[in-house]
Design an enzyme around this catalytic site. Structure first.
Site, PDB file in Angstrom:
ATOM      1  N   LYS A  80       0.965  -1.162  -0.046  1.00 35.46           N
ATOM      2  CA  LYS A  80      -0.085  -0.074  -0.077  1.00 35.46           C
ATOM      3  C   LYS A  80       0.971   1.309  -0.007  1.00 35.46           C
ATOM      4  O   LYS A  80       2.053   1.318   0.397  1.00 35.46           O
ATOM      5  CB  LYS A  80      -0.889  -0.115   1.289  1.00 35.46           C
ATOM      6  CG  LYS A  80      -2.120   0.778   1.069  1.00 35.46           C
ATOM      7  CD  LYS A  80      -3.327   0.030   0.692  1.00 35.46           C
ATOM      8  CE  LYS A  80      -4.482   0.822   0.409  1.00 35.46           C
ATOM      9  NZ  LYS A  80      -5.599  -0.008   0.044  1.00 35.46           N
ATOM     10  N   GLY A 185     -25.008   3.255   2.908  1.00 40.25           N
ATOM     11  CA  GLY A 185     -24.213   3.938   2.117  1.00 40.25           C
ATOM     12  C   GLY A 185     -24.393   3.546   0.639  1.00 40.25           C
ATOM     13  O   GLY A 185     -24.356   2.172   0.114  1.00 40.25           O
ATOM     14  N   GLY A 187     -22.923   4.644  -2.092  1.00 38.63           N
ATOM     15  CA  GLY A 187     -21.878   5.092  -3.144  1.00 38.63           C
ATOM     16  C   GLY A 187     -21.505   4.159  -4.406  1.00 38.63           C
ATOM     17  O   GLY A 187     -22.678   3.637  -4.762  1.00 38.63           O
ATOM     18  N   VAL A 189     -20.192   1.392  -4.737  1.00 33.26           N
ATOM     19  CA  VAL A 189     -20.569  -0.045  -4.498  1.00 33.26           C
ATOM     20  C   VAL A 189     -21.938  -0.172  -4.126  1.00 33.26           C
ATOM     21  O   VAL A 189     -22.741  -1.126  -4.494  1.00 33.26           O
ATOM     22  CB  VAL A 189     -19.422  -0.682  -3.610  1.00 33.26           C
ATOM     23  CG1 VAL A 189     -19.755  -2.123  -3.572  1.00 33.26           C
ATOM     24  CG2 VAL A 189     -18.073  -0.515  -4.092  1.00 33.26           C
TER      25      VAL A 189
HETATM   26  P1  NAD Z   1     -18.353   5.760  -2.170  1.00 37.13           P
HETATM   27  O1  NAD Z   1     -17.252   6.950  -1.295  1.00 37.13           O
HETATM   28  O2  NAD Z   1     -18.384   5.807  -3.589  1.00 37.13           O
HETATM   29  O3  NAD Z   1     -19.351   5.469  -1.224  1.00 37.13           O
HETATM   30  C1  NAD Z   1     -19.498   5.673   0.105  1.00 37.13           C
HETATM   31  C2  NAD Z   1     -20.920   6.041   0.370  1.00 37.13           C
HETATM   32  O4  NAD Z   1     -21.234   5.968   1.762  1.00 37.13           O
HETATM   33  C3  NAD Z   1     -21.021   7.686   0.051  1.00 37.13           C
HETATM   34  O5  NAD Z   1     -22.215   7.795  -0.808  1.00 37.13           O
HETATM   35  C4  NAD Z   1     -21.225   8.298   1.348  1.00 37.13           C
HETATM   36  O6  NAD Z   1     -22.256   9.148   1.405  1.00 37.13           O
HETATM   37  C5  NAD Z   1     -21.824   7.093   2.061  1.00 37.13           C
HETATM   38  N1  NAD Z   1     -21.512   7.311   3.757  1.00 37.13           N
HETATM   39  C6  NAD Z   1     -20.435   7.837   4.299  1.00 37.13           C
HETATM   40  N2  NAD Z   1     -20.801   7.749   5.593  1.00 37.13           N
HETATM   41  C7  NAD Z   1     -21.846   7.339   5.954  1.00 37.13           C
HETATM   42  C8  NAD Z   1     -22.468   7.119   7.009  1.00 37.13           C
HETATM   43  N3  NAD Z   1     -22.151   7.508   8.103  1.00 37.13           N
HETATM   44  N4  NAD Z   1     -23.816   6.641   6.927  1.00 37.13           N
HETATM   45  C9  NAD Z   1     -24.523   6.339   5.773  1.00 37.13           C
HETATM   46  N5  NAD Z   1     -23.646   6.390   4.561  1.00 37.13           N
HETATM   47  C10 NAD Z   1     -22.367   7.041   4.629  1.00 37.13           C
HETATM   48  O7  NAD Z   1     -17.233   4.380  -1.601  1.00 37.13           O
HETATM   49  P2  NAD Z   1     -17.567   3.011  -2.368  1.00 37.13           P
HETATM   50  O8  NAD Z   1     -16.271   2.951  -3.346  1.00 37.13           O
HETATM   51  O9  NAD Z   1     -18.825   2.633  -2.756  1.00 37.13           O
HETATM   52  O10 NAD Z   1     -16.977   2.034  -1.186  1.00 37.13           O
HETATM   53  C11 NAD Z   1     -17.883   1.870  -0.187  1.00 37.13           C
HETATM   54  C12 NAD Z   1     -17.021   0.905   0.965  1.00 37.13           C
HETATM   55  O11 NAD Z   1     -16.713  -0.304   0.429  1.00 37.13           O
HETATM   56  C13 NAD Z   1     -16.053   1.652   1.436  1.00 37.13           C
HETATM   57  O12 NAD Z   1     -15.543   1.241   2.757  1.00 37.13           O
HETATM   58  C14 NAD Z   1     -14.499   1.166   0.753  1.00 37.13           C
HETATM   59  O13 NAD Z   1     -13.387   1.122   1.496  1.00 37.13           O
HETATM   60  C15 NAD Z   1     -15.086  -0.199   0.742  1.00 37.13           C
HETATM   61  N6  NAD Z   1     -14.416  -0.914  -0.764  1.00 37.13           N
HETATM   62  C16 NAD Z   1     -14.721  -0.427  -1.833  1.00 37.13           C
HETATM   63  C17 NAD Z   1     -14.102  -1.028  -2.961  1.00 37.13           C
HETATM   64  C18 NAD Z   1     -14.345  -0.320  -4.395  1.00 37.13           C
HETATM   65  O14 NAD Z   1     -14.066  -1.160  -5.401  1.00 37.13           O
HETATM   66  N7  NAD Z   1     -14.782   0.779  -4.517  1.00 37.13           N
HETATM   67  C19 NAD Z   1     -13.448  -2.219  -2.924  1.00 37.13           C
HETATM   68  C20 NAD Z   1     -13.453  -2.688  -1.451  1.00 37.13           C
HETATM   69  C21 NAD Z   1     -13.860  -1.928  -0.517  1.00 37.13           C
END
Ligand code: NAD
Length: 350
Positions: A80, A185, A187, A189
């Site tokens: 990382k 959440g 977002g 994913v």
């Molecule tokens: P993202 O930033 O696109 O989405 C996160 C969402 O969560 C956002 O819409 C945000 O507004 C919301 N959020 C933040 N705090 C919140 C809360 N307290 N209550 C409710 N909603 C809240 O991120 P992502 O890429 O969708 O990733 C989501 C999670 O999955 C993260 O923990 C990330 O580390 C993990 N993850 C993502 C990937 C990937 O490929 N994107 C891979 C492995 C793990």
């Protein structure tokens, strides 16, 4: 600042401190383990309060990547990088080019990718100085299908498949029609996962701190919007954390009722001991680094080569890995995180 005796050191092979005077770049690259292959892991850009925090984060995250890749059956190790700077105001092409040069200097022991605060544009800039970068391409360059250059569709597919497996094992149902799922959440994913769940007939309860994301889920997926605190205690079949880490903690454990927890968020457990609390009460928790490996699987193929179909099949294998974890947890009466760690260790030592 101790390194070799740092609580998160865990036998890292290499920790590189990078400084570029011209751009002001300050970064740390951590290579935890390259036993199974070069260390692949994202490059995070974050305004850490101090260097200690940055070091903690990079060491903890790179070790996590070793386990995630081992469990996903990838020919990769764990690493990382963190850039100590604010992504809202400190980005410049020269800074990412300088970072790319540092990645190149490791000769391929570390392969970088996007993470919080970085994306395709930054990977492309780093790619001007290093060959050891993934996530810098476009959908066209990558062959289309599941492969878009953005790992989140593959992550969402893996979470959907893993969630389905957990439901089958814990609730004995293969059909998701009418399954009640709380998604925290929405977002990249979370929303994609919610779409797949809805398409499979599930009923959704959702919360996001961004009102627009909630509105979209209500309008497009017929989801029920709930408040920030209400999402935990719902009488649902599945709680799916897709926002932030440490979401299973002393406080939420008192509220959570769902018999299945399966979501994308990294580091869901605030304390390792919480996995045991869930297991003892009969809640089947899909370990985060097992269920959310779709993204790393996707980007790894960019490095090793492979078709979108191969990527999809590999991501679908997350269901088999989780089945193995769930069945062994039952046979040995040990919590699922414990079993996932053992499996990853066994693959590393094989
Ligand atoms: P993202 O930033 O696109 O989405 C996160 C969402 O969560 C956002 O819409 C945000 O507004 C919301 N959020 C933040 N705090 C919140 C809360 N307290 N209550 C409710 N909603 C809240 O991120 P992502 O890429 O969708 O990733 C989501 C999670 O999955 C993260 O923990 C990330 O580390 C993990 N993850 C993502 C990937 C990937 O490929 N994107 C891979 C492995 C793990």
């Amino acid at each position: 600042m101790p390194i070799f005796t740092h609580p998160e050191f865990d036998q890292h092979e290499q920790v590189q401190f990078c400084h570029d005077k011209a751009t002001g770049l300050k970064a740390i690259i951590a290579v935890h383990n390259t036993r199974l292959g070069p260390a692949l892991g994202g490059c995070r850009m974050w305004p850490y309060a101090d260097e200690q925090q940055a070091l903690n984060d990079v060491l903890r995250l790179s070790r996590g990547m070793t386990y995630k890749s081992a469990l996903a059956g990838l020919p990769l190790g764990g690493g990382k990088a963190v850039i100590i700077a604010d992504p809202r105001k400190d980005k410049s092409p020269a800074l990412f080019q300088a970072m790319g040069a540092f990645v190149e200097s490791l000769g391929g022991r570390y392969i970088t990718a996007a993470d919080s605060g970085t994306g395709v544009a930054e990977m492309a800039l780093m790619g001007q100085r290093t060959r050891h970068v993934v996530g810098a391409g476009t959908r066209e360059q990558l062959g289309g299908g599941i492969r878009s250059g953005d790992p989140s569709p593959a992550t969402a597919l893996g979470v959907f498949i893993g969630l389905r497996e957990a439901v089958l094992q814990r609730l004995g149902r293969a059909d998701l029609t009418g399954l009640r799922v709380a998604v925290q959440g929405l977002g990249q994913v979370g929303f994609n996962l919610a779409q797949q769940l809805r398409a499979a007939g599930a009923e959704l309860w959702v919360h996001d701190i961004q009102e627009a994301n909630v509105r979209r889920a209500v309008d497009e997926l017929g989801a029920h919007a709930v408040g920030a605190q209400d999402i935990y205690g719902l009488d649902v079949d599945v709680f799916s954390p897709c926002a932030m880490g440490a979401i299973i903690n002393g406080e939420t454990l008192q509220l959570l009722q769902a018999p299945v927890i399966a979501g994308a968020a990294n580091n869901q457990l605030a304390k390792a001991s919480h996995a045991d609390v869930l297991w003892r009460r009969g809640c089947l928790h899909a370990p985060d680094y097992a269920i959310n490996a779709g993204g790393i699987i996707d980007v790894s193929y960019e490095y090793t080569g492979g078709s979108p179909e191969q990527v999809r099949r590999h991501v679908e294998g997350i269901g088999d890995t989780l089945r193995q974890i769930f069945l062994r947890a039952k046979a040995e009466d040990r919590n699922t995180t414990n079993i996932a760690d053992s499996l990853a260790q066994e693959r590393l030592n094989a």
